[in-house]
Motif scaffolding. Structure first.
Motif, PDB file in Angstrom:
ATOM      1  N   ASP A  44       1.186  -0.998   0.107  1.00 30.98           N
ATOM      2  CA  ASP A  44       0.058   0.181  -0.075  1.00 30.98           C
ATOM      3  C   ASP A  44       0.600   0.884  -0.032  1.00 30.98           C
ATOM      4  N   ILE A  45       0.597   2.040  -1.224  1.00 28.54           N
ATOM      5  CA  ILE A  45       1.448   3.544  -1.037  1.00 28.54           C
ATOM      6  C   ILE A  45       1.245   4.370  -0.677  1.00 28.54           C
ATOM      7  N   ASN A  46       0.440   5.303   0.941  1.00 28.06           N
ATOM      8  CA  ASN A  46      -0.136   5.771   1.581  1.00 28.06           C
ATOM      9  C   ASN A  46       0.638   6.806   1.908  1.00 28.06           C
ATOM     10  N   ASN A  47       1.301   7.630   1.458  1.00 25.79           N
ATOM     11  CA  ASN A  47       2.756   8.413   1.703  1.00 25.79           C
ATOM     12  C   ASN A  47       4.977   7.935   0.911  1.00 25.79           C
ATOM     13  N   LYS A  48       4.669   8.424   0.481  1.00 35.47           N
ATOM     14  CA  LYS A  48       5.899   9.359  -0.530  1.00 35.47           C
ATOM     15  C   LYS A  48       6.882   7.538  -0.372  1.00 35.47           C
ATOM     16  N   LYS A  49       7.147   8.460   1.382  1.00 39.48           N
ATOM     17  CA  LYS A  49       8.308   7.346   1.565  1.00 39.48           C
ATOM     18  C   LYS A  49       8.564   5.324   1.188  1.00 39.48           C
ATOM     19  N   LEU A  50       6.806   5.244   1.202  1.00 38.43           N
ATOM     20  CA  LEU A  50       6.157   3.670   1.218  1.00 38.43           C
ATOM     21  C   LEU A  50       7.183   3.031  -0.583  1.00 38.43           C
ATOM     22  N   TRP A  51       7.412   4.220  -1.431  1.00 36.01           N
ATOM     23  CA  TRP A  51       7.773   3.441  -2.767  1.00 36.01           C
ATOM     24  C   TRP A  51       8.865   2.913  -2.418  1.00 36.01           C
ATOM     25  N   ASN A  52       9.548   3.557  -1.239  1.00 37.78           N
ATOM     26  CA  ASN A  52      10.821   2.264  -1.177  1.00 37.78           C
ATOM     27  C   ASN A  52      10.415   0.688  -1.201  1.00 37.78           C
ATOM     28  N   ASN A  53       9.640   0.209  -0.268  1.00 37.41           N
ATOM     29  CA  ASN A  53       8.832  -0.651  -0.380  1.00 37.41           C
ATOM     30  C   ASN A  53       8.923  -1.621  -2.101  1.00 37.41           C
ATOM     31  N   PHE A  54       8.317  -0.792  -2.445  1.00 34.25           N
ATOM     32  CA  PHE A  54       8.485  -0.901  -3.616  1.00 34.25           C
ATOM     33  C   PHE A  54       9.355  -1.210  -4.904  1.00 34.25           C
ATOM     34  N   PHE A  55      10.383  -1.422  -4.645  1.00 32.75           N
ATOM     35  CA  PHE A  55      11.555  -1.353  -5.417  1.00 32.75           C
ATOM     36  C   PHE A  55      12.569  -1.815  -4.869  1.00 32.75           C
ATOM     37  N   TYR A  56      12.321  -1.932  -3.454  1.00 35.49           N
ATOM     38  CA  TYR A  56      13.225  -3.426  -2.807  1.00 35.49           C
ATOM     39  C   TYR A  56      12.414  -4.747  -3.276  1.00 35.49           C
ATOM     40  N   GLU A  57      10.854  -4.560  -3.209  1.00 35.01           N
ATOM     41  CA  GLU A  57      10.334  -5.837  -3.614  1.00 35.01           C
ATOM     42  C   GLU A  57      10.908  -6.140  -4.837  1.00 35.01           C
ATOM     43  N   ILE A  58      10.892  -5.221  -5.848  1.00 39.91           N
ATOM     44  CA  ILE A  58      11.109  -5.486  -7.142  1.00 39.91           C
ATOM     45  C   ILE A  58      12.775  -6.118  -7.874  1.00 39.91           C
ATOM     46  N   ARG A  59      13.507  -5.411  -7.019  1.00 42.93           N
ATOM     47  CA  ARG A  59      14.189  -6.170  -6.688  1.00 42.93           C
ATOM     48  C   ARG A  59      15.581  -7.516  -6.165  1.00 42.93           C
ATOM     49  N   LYS A  60      14.480  -7.122  -5.186  1.00 46.38           N
ATOM     50  CA  LYS A  60      14.730  -9.139  -4.591  1.00 46.38           C
ATOM     51  C   LYS A  60      14.568  -9.784  -5.165  1.00 46.38           C
ATOM     52  N   LYS A  61      15.255 -10.689  -4.446  1.00 49.48           N
ATOM     53  CA  LYS A  61      16.070 -12.095  -4.980  1.00 49.48           C
ATOM     54  C   LYS A  61      15.132 -13.505  -3.965  1.00 49.48           C
ATOM     55  N   ASP A  62      14.325 -13.824  -4.533  1.00 49.97           N
ATOM     56  CA  ASP A  62      13.918 -15.027  -3.251  1.00 49.97           C
ATOM     57  C   ASP A  62      14.425 -16.387  -3.736  1.00 49.97           C
ATOM     58  N   PHE A  63      15.087 -17.436  -2.750  1.00 44.26           N
ATOM     59  CA  PHE A  63      15.421 -17.912  -2.943  1.00 44.26           C
ATOM     60  C   PHE A  63      13.854 -19.429  -3.367  1.00 44.26           C
ATOM     61  N   PHE A  64      13.286 -19.462  -2.584  1.00 44.43           N
ATOM     62  CA  PHE A  64      12.078 -20.520  -3.143  1.00 44.43           C
ATOM     63  C   PHE A  64      11.189 -20.031  -4.968  1.00 44.43           C
ATOM     64  N   PHE A  65      11.128 -18.861  -4.242  1.00 47.40           N
ATOM     65  CA  PHE A  65      10.448 -17.993  -6.214  1.00 47.40           C
ATOM     66  C   PHE A  65      11.214 -16.904  -7.236  1.00 47.40           C
ATOM     67  N   GLN A  66      11.139 -17.969  -8.457  1.00 50.38           N
ATOM     68  CA  GLN A  66      11.512 -17.276  -9.140  1.00 50.38           C
ATOM     69  C   GLN A  66      10.789 -15.881 -10.144  1.00 50.38           C
ATOM     70  N   LYS A  67       9.208 -16.249  -9.760  1.00 49.98           N
ATOM     71  CA  LYS A  67       8.815 -15.110 -10.548  1.00 49.98           C
ATOM     72  C   LYS A  67       7.629 -14.632  -9.191  1.00 49.98           C
ATOM     73  N   LYS A  68       7.273 -13.457  -8.735  1.00 49.66           N
ATOM     74  CA  LYS A  68       6.031 -13.329  -7.719  1.00 49.66           C
ATOM     75  C   LYS A  68       5.068 -12.358  -8.287  1.00 49.66           C
ATOM     76  N   ILE A  69       4.040 -11.871  -7.480  1.00 49.87           N
ATOM     77  CA  ILE A  69       2.854 -11.041  -8.122  1.00 49.87           C
ATOM     78  C   ILE A  69       2.741  -9.869  -7.115  1.00 49.87           C
ATOM     79  N   ILE A  70       3.387  -8.438  -7.760  1.00 51.55           N
ATOM     80  CA  ILE A  70       3.188  -7.720  -6.296  1.00 51.55           C
ATOM     81  C   ILE A  70       1.889  -6.286  -6.900  1.00 51.55           C
ATOM     82  N   ILE A  71       1.438  -6.720  -6.055  1.00 53.92           N
ATOM     83  CA  ILE A  71       0.150  -5.801  -5.810  1.00 53.92           C
ATOM     84  C   ILE A  71       0.228  -4.322  -5.551  1.00 53.92           C
ATOM     85  N   LEU A  72       0.480  -3.720  -5.622  1.00 58.44           N
ATOM     86  CA  LEU A  72       0.450  -2.356  -5.868  1.00 58.44           C
ATOM     87  C   LEU A  72      -0.693  -0.814  -5.507  1.00 58.44           C
ATOM     88  N   GLN A  73      -1.279  -0.253  -4.208  1.00 59.90           N
ATOM     89  CA  GLN A  73      -2.390   0.535  -4.110  1.00 59.90           C
ATOM     90  C   GLN A  73      -1.855   0.916  -4.016  1.00 59.90           C
TER      91      GLN A  73
END
Length: 319
Positions: A44-73
């Motif tokens: 959930d993007i409720n303020n400007k700082k929370l965009w960092n969560n989105f950018f962190y998630e798209i860059r983050k590598k997951d050991f178990f999942f090659q691909k993930k779905i990011i729901i951006l509200q």
């Protein structure tokens, strides 16, 4: 729009009809899970700082999942230029994931512009969610019920009753399909079962149960009794909700909302379900289920008044 023909890397959902926004999100998630993408994260993007969560998630590598779905509200009223620039800089990571962007119904006109769309992947689709026209309304009812169980005259009746309230139509469709499983649904059955928005009804009763408001729950139940509502409708609907609450209780805290999405519980009601699952014990839920099963098995043998007495007892049992 057939979302099942092809999956995209970016879905942008906007409009004023919240129930359609939730429904399209559900359809997309189901389709992606069929294709093998099961891991998803809601931001959930409720303020400007929370965009960092989105950018962190798209860059983050997951050991178990090659691909993930990011729901951006997106709940902000505008997007700064530096955020658009950062989106462009991180574009190479987008193809590794699927992004579902949901706009607040008040902000989509300000945010959903050419500049914003261009910054995301070209493999995107725009999904508009506005009040349905009559033809689409009928299509909605057909798709909601399998094998055309609701005849055309009954569909026209539902349209007349709920054409301005899709959320309430869906609640009543759920109730009808639970009350008359695998049976043809006629106007006569609908009149016996459906609940009007401006009167005490089963959904209000369920909400009072979830909130643990015993007095209001009993008053609501008494109102249903006075209207000669079929107690079987109440029992079957309540059974499904109790099952959801029991399963919800087993879920980890950070997965509860995702679980409720999958169970088709409307987003505005998530807090009430989580609260009810935490306040009531397994023992309490099992007692309630035993009563409900007993009533359903004995419904032809016992007096209607006794069924209502059991339902009142259940209302008191909820914490």
């Amino acid at each position: 729009m057939d979302l099942k023909k092809k999956t995209r890397s970016c879905y942008m959902i906007y409009g004023t009809e919240n129930i359609l926004i939730e429904k399209f999100q559900e359809i997309i998630l189901q389709q992606l899970q069929i294709k093998g993408t099961k891991n998803y994260k809601k931001i959930d993007i409720n303020n400007k700082k929370l965009w960092n969560n989105f950018f962190y998630e798209i860059r983050k590598k997951d050991f178990f999942f090659q691909k993930k779905i990011i729901i951006l509200q997106i709940n902000l009223n505008n997007i700064e230029k530096k955020i658009l620039k950062k989106i462009q800089e991180n574009k190479k990571y987008f193809k590794k994931h699927t992004i579902i962007i949901i706009f607040n119904k008040l902000n989509y006109k300000k945010i959903l512009n050419i500049k914003f769309k261009k910054n995301f992947t070209s493999d995107q689709i725009l999904i508009s969610c506005f009040p349905l026209k009559k033809k689409h309304y009928f299509d909605w009812i057909k798709n909601y019920s399998l094998d055309n169980t609701i005849n055309y005259e009954a569909q026209k009746y539902l349209y007349k009753k709920f054409k301005t309230d899709l959320l309430y139509l869906n609640k009543n469709l759920d109730l009808l399909l639970l009350t008359f499983p695998n049976k043809k649904i006629t106007i006569k059955k609908i009149k016996k079962t459906i609940f009007q928005k401006n009167k005490k009804n089963i959904f209000q009763w369920i909400n009072y149960l979830l909130l643990g408001k015993k007095k209001k729950s009993i008053l609501s139940l008494y109102s249903l009794y006075k209207k000669n509502v079929s107690p079987l409708s109440l029992i079957r609907y309540l059974e499904t909700q109790i099952n959801i609450l029991i399963l919800l209780k087993k879920e980890k805290k950070n997965n509860k909302k995702n679980f409720l999405y999958k169970q088709k519980v409307w987003q505005f009601n998530h807090k009430n379900y989580i609260q009810a699952s935490e306040k009531n014990s397994y023992k309490n839920f099992l007692k309630i289920i035993k009563y409900l099963i007993w009533v359903e098995i004995s419904i032809k043998k016992i007096k209607k008044e006794n069924i209502w007495i059991v339902l009142k007892k259940i209302a008191i049992m909820f914490n």
